[in-house]
Design a protein around this motif. Structure first.
Motif, PDB file in Angstrom:
ATOM      1  N   ALA A  98       0.830  -1.202   0.000  1.00 11.89           N
ATOM      2  CA  ALA A  98       0.000   0.000   0.000  1.00 11.89           C
ATOM      3  C   ALA A  98       0.869   1.259   0.000  1.00 11.89           C
ATOM      4  O   ALA A  98       2.086   1.198   0.192  1.00 11.89           O
ATOM      5  CB  ALA A  98      -0.930  -0.010   1.209  1.00 11.89           C
ATOM      6  N   ALA A  99       0.235   2.414  -0.187  1.00 13.90           N
ATOM      7  CA  ALA A  99       0.955   3.687  -0.248  1.00 13.90           C
ATOM      8  C   ALA A  99       1.685   3.997   1.053  1.00 13.90           C
ATOM      9  O   ALA A  99       2.733   4.660   1.047  1.00 13.90           O
ATOM     10  CB  ALA A  99      -0.026   4.806  -0.592  1.00 13.90           C
ATOM     11  N   ASP A 100       1.161   3.517   2.187  1.00 18.21           N
ATOM     12  CA  ASP A 100       1.812   3.774   3.471  1.00 18.21           C
ATOM     13  C   ASP A 100       2.913   2.764   3.774  1.00 18.21           C
ATOM     14  O   ASP A 100       3.502   2.799   4.858  1.00 18.21           O
ATOM     15  CB  ASP A 100       0.777   3.789   4.596  1.00 18.21           C
ATOM     16  CG  ASP A 100       0.104   2.422   4.807  1.00 18.21           C
ATOM     17  OD1 ASP A 100       0.408   1.474   4.055  1.00 18.21           O
ATOM     18  OD2 ASP A 100      -0.722   2.311   5.736  1.00 18.21           O
ATOM     19  N   TRP A 160       0.005  -5.994   2.321  1.00 18.39           N
ATOM     20  CA  TRP A 160      -1.251  -6.737   2.463  1.00 18.39           C
ATOM     21  C   TRP A 160      -1.176  -8.055   1.679  1.00 18.39           C
ATOM     22  O   TRP A 160      -0.598  -8.103   0.598  1.00 18.39           O
ATOM     23  CB  TRP A 160      -2.413  -5.909   1.938  1.00 18.39           C
ATOM     24  CG  TRP A 160      -2.778  -4.762   2.817  1.00 18.39           C
ATOM     25  CD1 TRP A 160      -2.251  -3.503   2.798  1.00 18.39           C
ATOM     26  CD2 TRP A 160      -3.759  -4.774   3.859  1.00 18.39           C
ATOM     27  NE1 TRP A 160      -2.837  -2.720   3.762  1.00 18.39           N
ATOM     28  CE2 TRP A 160      -3.771  -3.476   4.428  1.00 18.39           C
ATOM     29  CE3 TRP A 160      -4.629  -5.738   4.362  1.00 18.39           C
ATOM     30  CZ2 TRP A 160      -4.617  -3.135   5.484  1.00 18.39           C
ATOM     31  CZ3 TRP A 160      -5.475  -5.402   5.418  1.00 18.39           C
ATOM     32  CH2 TRP A 160      -5.460  -4.116   5.962  1.00 18.39           C
ATOM     33  N   ARG A 175      -2.057  -7.813   7.185  1.00 20.40           N
ATOM     34  CA  ARG A 175      -1.227  -6.632   6.932  1.00 20.40           C
ATOM     35  C   ARG A 175       0.048  -6.740   7.743  1.00 20.40           C
ATOM     36  O   ARG A 175       0.014  -6.847   8.979  1.00 20.40           O
ATOM     37  CB  ARG A 175      -1.940  -5.336   7.298  1.00 20.40           C
ATOM     38  CG  ARG A 175      -1.094  -4.092   7.000  1.00 20.40           C
ATOM     39  CD  ARG A 175      -1.724  -2.838   7.564  1.00 20.40           C
ATOM     40  NE  ARG A 175      -0.958  -1.636   7.209  1.00 20.40           N
ATOM     41  CZ  ARG A 175       0.112  -1.179   7.863  1.00 20.40           C
ATOM     42  NH1 ARG A 175       0.561  -1.860   8.934  1.00 20.40           N
ATOM     43  NH2 ARG A 175       0.744  -0.094   7.472  1.00 20.40           N
ATOM     44  N   ILE A 207      -5.158  -2.452  -3.836  1.00 21.26           N
ATOM     45  CA  ILE A 207      -5.381  -1.250  -3.027  1.00 21.26           C
ATOM     46  C   ILE A 207      -6.010  -0.167  -3.899  1.00 21.26           C
ATOM     47  O   ILE A 207      -5.518   0.139  -4.987  1.00 21.26           O
ATOM     48  CB  ILE A 207      -4.067  -0.716  -2.427  1.00 21.26           C
ATOM     49  CG1 ILE A 207      -3.338  -1.814  -1.635  1.00 21.26           C
ATOM     50  CG2 ILE A 207      -4.349   0.497  -1.547  1.00 21.26           C
ATOM     51  CD1 ILE A 207      -4.086  -2.319  -0.433  1.00 21.26           C
ATOM     52  N   ARG A 208      -7.111   0.401  -3.417  1.00 18.91           N
ATOM     53  CA  ARG A 208      -7.750   1.525  -4.096  1.00 18.91           C
ATOM     54  C   ARG A 208      -8.305   2.476  -3.049  1.00 18.91           C
ATOM     55  O   ARG A 208      -9.149   2.087  -2.245  1.00 18.91           O
ATOM     56  CB  ARG A 208      -8.869   1.058  -5.029  1.00 18.91           C
ATOM     57  CG  ARG A 208      -9.505   2.212  -5.796  1.00 18.91           C
ATOM     58  CD  ARG A 208     -10.680   1.765  -6.662  1.00 18.91           C
ATOM     59  NE  ARG A 208     -11.218   2.910  -7.377  1.00 18.91           N
ATOM     60  CZ  ARG A 208     -12.077   3.791  -6.854  1.00 18.91           C
ATOM     61  NH1 ARG A 208     -12.487   3.637  -5.607  1.00 18.91           N
ATOM     62  NH2 ARG A 208     -12.509   4.813  -7.572  1.00 18.91           N
ATOM     63  N   GLY A 235      -7.137   3.553  -0.326  1.00 25.24           N
ATOM     64  CA  GLY A 235      -6.932   3.101   1.038  1.00 25.24           C
ATOM     65  C   GLY A 235      -7.670   1.831   1.413  1.00 25.24           C
ATOM     66  O   GLY A 235      -7.406   1.239   2.457  1.00 25.24           O
ATOM     67  N   VAL A 260      -8.881  -2.201   0.655  1.00 23.39           N
ATOM     68  CA  VAL A 260      -8.300  -3.404   0.080  1.00 23.39           C
ATOM     69  C   VAL A 260      -9.408  -4.191  -0.630  1.00 23.39           C
ATOM     70  O   VAL A 260     -10.340  -4.686   0.006  1.00 23.39           O
ATOM     71  CB  VAL A 260      -7.649  -4.297   1.156  1.00 23.39           C
ATOM     72  CG1 VAL A 260      -6.944  -5.480   0.505  1.00 23.39           C
ATOM     73  CG2 VAL A 260      -6.675  -3.494   2.009  1.00 23.39           C
ATOM     74  N   ARG A 291     -14.442  -5.813  -0.575  1.00 17.82           N
ATOM     75  CA  ARG A 291     -13.672  -4.603  -0.245  1.00 17.82           C
ATOM     76  C   ARG A 291     -13.631  -4.456   1.275  1.00 17.82           C
ATOM     77  O   ARG A 291     -14.657  -4.490   1.944  1.00 17.82           O
ATOM     78  CB  ARG A 291     -14.340  -3.375  -0.863  1.00 17.82           C
ATOM     79  CG  ARG A 291     -13.622  -2.058  -0.587  1.00 17.82           C
ATOM     80  CD  ARG A 291     -14.380  -0.909  -1.253  1.00 17.82           C
ATOM     81  NE  ARG A 291     -15.717  -0.723  -0.677  1.00 17.82           N
ATOM     82  CZ  ARG A 291     -16.724  -0.124  -1.315  1.00 17.82           C
ATOM     83  NH1 ARG A 291     -16.555   0.333  -2.545  1.00 17.82           N
ATOM     84  NH2 ARG A 291     -17.895   0.000  -0.730  1.00 17.82           N
ATOM     85  N   ASN A 294      -6.335  -2.054 -11.133  1.00 15.96           N
ATOM     86  CA  ASN A 294      -6.895  -0.701 -11.210  1.00 15.96           C
ATOM     87  C   ASN A 294      -6.806  -0.164 -12.628  1.00 15.96           C
ATOM     88  O   ASN A 294      -5.892  -0.504 -13.381  1.00 15.96           O
ATOM     89  CB  ASN A 294      -6.135   0.243 -10.280  1.00 15.96           C
ATOM     90  CG  ASN A 294      -6.553   0.093  -8.828  1.00 15.96           C
ATOM     91  OD1 ASN A 294      -7.733   0.103  -8.510  1.00 15.96           O
ATOM     92  ND2 ASN A 294      -5.569  -0.033  -7.939  1.00 15.96           N
TER      93      ASN A 294
END
Length: 326
Positions: A89-91, A95, A106, A131-132, A134, A136, A148, A173
């Motif tokens: 994920a972006a952070d 996952w 996670r 991931i979209r 934030g 999952v 989701r 995505n």
């Protein structure tokens, strides 16, 4: 130079063409996983270049540092969970889907600790995570559903695929905010509305097609690996046109993992010949890349755009693969 017969389909009507196939100067570099009988299923790469992978057979999440070659693995909290898909994920959180445990997990890359999220009964075998915004998203193959998870609230919402036994598989995505899914049990693709979760099915021209993994390019074109027929295919959502190319390994080559590299080429795996194929979208030329260790199957591919390389989980051979593009 070899040439292979390629078939092009505009809407439902076939056109004929020829595809040039050459041996590529690219090479697959392999990293041996030290854990005995490891079965890397999917890879994922973070912004820092660290590669993560699922060891499905031993129920570990693996970490590979390409700079040193060091591999570290972390046991999943639920024993024998059979982790399958994986995404960063972006952070930086890693996952994964725990396929036999009906859970998502996670991993915190700073501490190595793993938190698990239980899923509803109709999410019995979570497959591919995505991931979209934030959240999952994930497919459930045998359950014929997709879902989701909102990590903040732990709320899970599920939807059922309209076609029975569709086997929802690869998930990706798209630039317009939609999510595309390969309905592996059918000759269909699915377009999921990223907000409502509603799915619209698109039928491929050949009844025998079985799309397994997907990639979507910058224009919204959907690329798919047709595992059953040995083709690379594309679908243009803007005009409904399809086009297909016979894979260099032929109709029995079993195209599998697929991704779009930073240089714009489509890379996908031929599972039976044990090769990678690089497809130039402009010239429609295909390059074949032999995977050094026989028996390798690339079920999924992860792209490191920053460092211009792609990563492969070489299932069945205890290895992770890398292709440098510069």
């Amino acid at each position: 130079m070899l040439s292979r017969y390629g078939r092009s389909l505009a809407s439902l009507f076939p056109a004929l063409g020829f595809i040039a196939v050459v041996m590529s100067p690219l090479a697959v570099v392999e990293y041996q996983i030290p854990r005995e009988r490891a079965f890397p299923h999917d890879p994922a790469v973070g912004k820092d270049g660290i590669v993560w992978y699922t060891d499905q057979a031993n129920s570990f999440i693996g970490r590979l540092d390409p700079a040193t070659g060091k591999i570290t693995d972390y046991p999943t909290p639920t024993p024998a969970s059979a982790p399958h898909g994986i995404v960063v994920a972006a952070d930086g959180g890693v996952w994964y889907t725990a396929q036999r445990a009906s859970k998502l997990g996670r991993l915190d890359p700073k501490t190595g600790s793993i938190e698990e999220y239980s899923l509803p009964a109709n999410a019995g075998d979570p497959h591919t995570p995505l991931i979209r915004k934030g959240a999952v998203w994930f497919t459930v193959q045998r359950g014929n559903t997709y879902g989701r998870l909102d990590p903040r609230t732990r709320e899970v919402k599920m939807w059922t695929v309209p076609t029975n036994r569709a086997l929802p598989y690869g998930l990706v995505n798209a630039p317009d905010g939609s999510v595309w899914v390969a309905l592996f049990g059918t000759n269909k693709l699915g377009r999921i509305d990223g907000e409502s979760g509603e799915l619209r099915e698109i039928t491929l021209p050949d009844a025998g097609a079985r799309p397994r993994r997907l990639a979507v390019d910058e224009s919204g074109m959907v690329w798919y690996s047709d595992y059953a027929r040995g083709y690379l295919g594309s679908y243009n959502p803007k005009n409904g046109a399809f086009k297909e190319w016979l894979s260099p390994g032929g109709e029995k080559s079993a195209p599998y993992g697929i991704a779009i590299a930073p240089d714009g080429r489509i890379f996908y795996n031929e599972a039976r010949p044990g090769a990678m194929v690089a497809f130039d979208r402009k010239t429609e030329k295909m390059e074949s890349i032999t995977i050094p260790t026989a028996g390798s199957i690339v079920r999924n591919i992860s792209v490191d755009s920053t460092r211009s390389r792609i990563w492969l989980a070489l299932s069945g051979t205890n290895r992770i693969g890398k292709i440098e593009l510069k």
